[in-house]
Design a protein around this motif. Structure first.
Motif, mmCIF file in Angstrom:
data_model
loop_
_atom_site.group_PDB
_atom_site.id
_atom_site.type_symbol
_atom_site.label_atom_id
_atom_site.label_comp_id
_atom_site.label_asym_id
_atom_site.label_seq_id
_atom_site.Cartn_x
_atom_site.Cartn_y
_atom_site.Cartn_z
ATOM 1 N N THR A 1 0.808 -1.220 0.000
ATOM 2 C CA THR A 1 0.000 0.000 0.000
ATOM 3 C C THR A 1 0.840 1.267 0.000
ATOM 4 N N SER A 2 2.083 1.173 0.402
ATOM 5 C CA SER A 2 2.925 2.367 0.526
ATOM 6 C C SER A 2 3.419 2.866 -0.830
ATOM 7 N N ALA A 3 3.243 4.164 -1.031
ATOM 8 C CA ALA A 3 3.804 4.811 -2.216
ATOM 9 C C ALA A 3 4.936 5.753 -1.812
ATOM 10 N N ALA A 4 5.385 5.644 -0.571
ATOM 11 C CA ALA A 4 6.425 6.532 -0.064
ATOM 12 C C ALA A 4 7.714 6.358 -0.858
ATOM 13 N N PRO A 5 8.291 7.446 -1.355
ATOM 14 C CA PRO A 5 9.522 7.351 -2.143
ATOM 15 C C PRO A 5 10.635 6.585 -1.425
ATOM 16 N N GLN A 6 10.756 6.753 -0.108
ATOM 17 C CA GLN A 6 11.801 6.051 0.630
ATOM 18 C C GLN A 6 11.575 4.540 0.616
ATOM 19 N N ASP A 7 10.308 4.100 0.663
ATOM 20 C CA ASP A 7 10.014 2.670 0.599
ATOM 21 C C ASP A 7 10.379 2.104 -0.774
ATOM 22 N N VAL A 8 10.056 2.856 -1.822
ATOM 23 C CA VAL A 8 10.403 2.420 -3.178
ATOM 24 C C VAL A 8 11.925 2.299 -3.302
ATOM 25 N N THR A 9 12.632 3.322 -2.857
ATOM 26 C CA THR A 9 14.097 3.309 -2.912
ATOM 27 C C THR A 9 14.668 2.147 -2.112
ATOM 28 N N ASN A 10 14.163 1.956 -0.897
ATOM 29 C CA ASN A 10 14.655 0.861 -0.050
ATOM 30 C C ASN A 10 14.435 -0.501 -0.705
ATOM 31 N N ALA A 11 13.301 -0.678 -1.332
ATOM 32 C CA ALA A 11 13.015 -1.962 -1.984
ATOM 33 C C ALA A 11 14.015 -2.232 -3.107
ATOM 34 N N TYR A 12 14.264 -1.247 -3.935
ATOM 35 C CA TYR A 12 15.216 -1.446 -5.029
ATOM 36 C C TYR A 12 16.647 -1.588 -4.520
ATOM 37 N N GLN A 13 16.984 -0.900 -3.429
ATOM 38 C CA GLN A 13 18.317 -1.071 -2.849
ATOM 39 C C GLN A 13 18.519 -2.487 -2.316
ATOM 40 N N ARG A 14 17.424 -3.120 -1.947
ATOM 41 C CA ARG A 14 17.480 -4.514 -1.476
ATOM 42 C C ARG A 14 17.266 -5.500 -2.632
ATOM 43 N N HIS A 15 17.303 -5.004 -3.837
ATOM 44 C CA HIS A 15 17.242 -5.802 -5.064
ATOM 45 C C HIS A 15 15.877 -6.391 -5.386
ATOM 46 N N ALA A 16 14.804 -5.692 -5.002
ATOM 47 C CA ALA A 16 13.481 -6.092 -5.477
ATOM 48 C C ALA A 16 13.489 -5.941 -6.996
ATOM 49 N N ASN A 17 12.758 -6.793 -7.682
ATOM 50 C CA ASN A 17 12.704 -6.721 -9.141
ATOM 51 C C ASN A 17 11.648 -5.735 -9.626
ATOM 52 N N ALA A 18 10.667 -5.457 -8.771
ATOM 53 C CA ALA A 18 9.641 -4.465 -9.103
ATOM 54 C C ALA A 18 8.971 -4.020 -7.811
ATOM 55 N N TYR A 19 8.441 -2.810 -7.842
ATOM 56 C CA TYR A 19 7.712 -2.250 -6.709
ATOM 57 C C TYR A 19 6.394 -1.741 -7.258
ATOM 58 N N VAL A 20 5.297 -2.282 -6.758
ATOM 59 C CA VAL A 20 3.967 -1.910 -7.230
ATOM 60 C C VAL A 20 3.136 -1.472 -6.041
ATOM 61 N N THR A 21 2.585 -0.267 -6.112
ATOM 62 C CA THR A 21 1.687 0.207 -5.069
ATOM 63 C C THR A 21 0.300 -0.343 -5.367
ATOM 64 N N LYS A 22 -0.315 -0.972 -4.349
ATOM 65 C CA LYS A 22 -1.636 -1.577 -4.532
ATOM 66 C C LYS A 22 -2.658 -0.497 -4.865
ATOM 67 N N PRO A 23 -3.314 -0.634 -5.990
ATOM 68 C CA PRO A 23 -4.404 0.292 -6.294
ATOM 69 C C PRO A 23 -5.577 0.054 -5.338
ATOM 70 N N ALA A 24 -6.295 1.116 -4.993
ATOM 71 C CA ALA A 24 -7.440 0.997 -4.088
ATOM 72 C C ALA A 24 -8.656 0.417 -4.805
ATOM 73 N N ASN A 25 -8.762 0.678 -6.093
ATOM 74 C CA ASN A 25 -9.885 0.220 -6.899
ATOM 75 C C ASN A 25 -9.688 -1.250 -7.283
ATOM 76 N N LEU A 26 -10.720 -2.083 -7.114
ATOM 77 C CA LEU A 26 -10.610 -3.514 -7.382
ATOM 78 C C LEU A 26 -10.217 -3.805 -8.832
ATOM 79 N N ALA A 27 -10.824 -3.122 -9.772
ATOM 80 C CA ALA A 27 -10.491 -3.362 -11.187
ATOM 81 C C ALA A 27 -9.042 -3.003 -11.474
ATOM 82 N N ASP A 28 -8.566 -1.910 -10.894
ATOM 83 C CA ASP A 28 -7.166 -1.520 -11.083
ATOM 84 C C ASP A 28 -6.216 -2.504 -10.405
ATOM 85 N N PHE A 29 -6.623 -3.017 -9.245
ATOM 86 C CA PHE A 29 -5.820 -4.014 -8.535
ATOM 87 C C PHE A 29 -5.690 -5.274 -9.393
ATOM 88 N N GLU A 30 -6.805 -5.758 -9.925
ATOM 89 C CA GLU A 30 -6.772 -6.951 -10.775
ATOM 90 C C GLU A 30 -5.921 -6.712 -12.019
#
Length: 154
Positions: free
Chosen positions: A105-134
């Motif tokens: 759920t977090s879109a915080a820039p620091q969370d995105v940066t931290n994830a990529y620094q830990r070698h995540a392959n992608a970072y996706v913020t969960k959309p609130a809308n069900l259709a967008d989530f799917e």
């Protein structure tokens, strides 16, 4: 760890497998939505669900576990949070080759940066809308389980 597909042989028919690490009741619902969206794609998918980071790591390190093709990880997991799990996965010689998508759920820039620094392959913020989530889940599936070539199993 629960298995949401009755097929026990992911390699026999070319099925691709995914581990979803979703901790609490709200993200457990997300895990069910993810599994359903993957099944709707019409491809063989074996979905394993871990209730927390430690359970995911224990399952992934079990000698009988088949290496999944993808890990979908929430950052808010009990016993071992998503940051710790991601760091453990990428430090493990056998597990570091598995693509990890942080879906949170977090879109915080620091969370995105931290994830990529830990070698995540992608970072996706969960959309609130069900259709967008799917749609987001289907896009993850399309790229990581259909377009990208997996690391060959040994």
């Amino acid at each position: 760890m629960s298995r949401t597909s009755s097929d026990r042989s992911p390699d026999a028919r070319g099925n691709r497998s995914c581990v979803i690490c979703a901790p609490d009741s709200s993200t457990a619902a997300d895990a069910l939505l993810i599994a359903e969206a993957l099944r709707e794609r019409g491809h063989g998918r074996i979905i394993h669900r871990a209730g927390d980071g430690l359970a995911a790591l224990e399952w992934l390190r079990a000698p009988v576990a088949t290496r999944p093709d993808l890990i979908v990880l929430d950052l808010n997991t009990p016993r071992m949070n998503g940051w710790e799990l991601l760091s453990e996965l990428k430090a493990d010689e056998r597990l570091k080759v598995i693509p990890v998508v942080v879906l949170t759920t977090s879109a915080a820039p620091q969370d995105v940066t931290n994830a990529y620094q830990r070698h995540a392959n992608a970072y996706v913020t969960k959309p609130a809308n069900l259709a967008d989530f799917e749609h987001a889940v289907r896009s993850i599936d399309e790229f990581f389980l259909n377009i990208a070539s997996p690391v060959p199993r040994s």
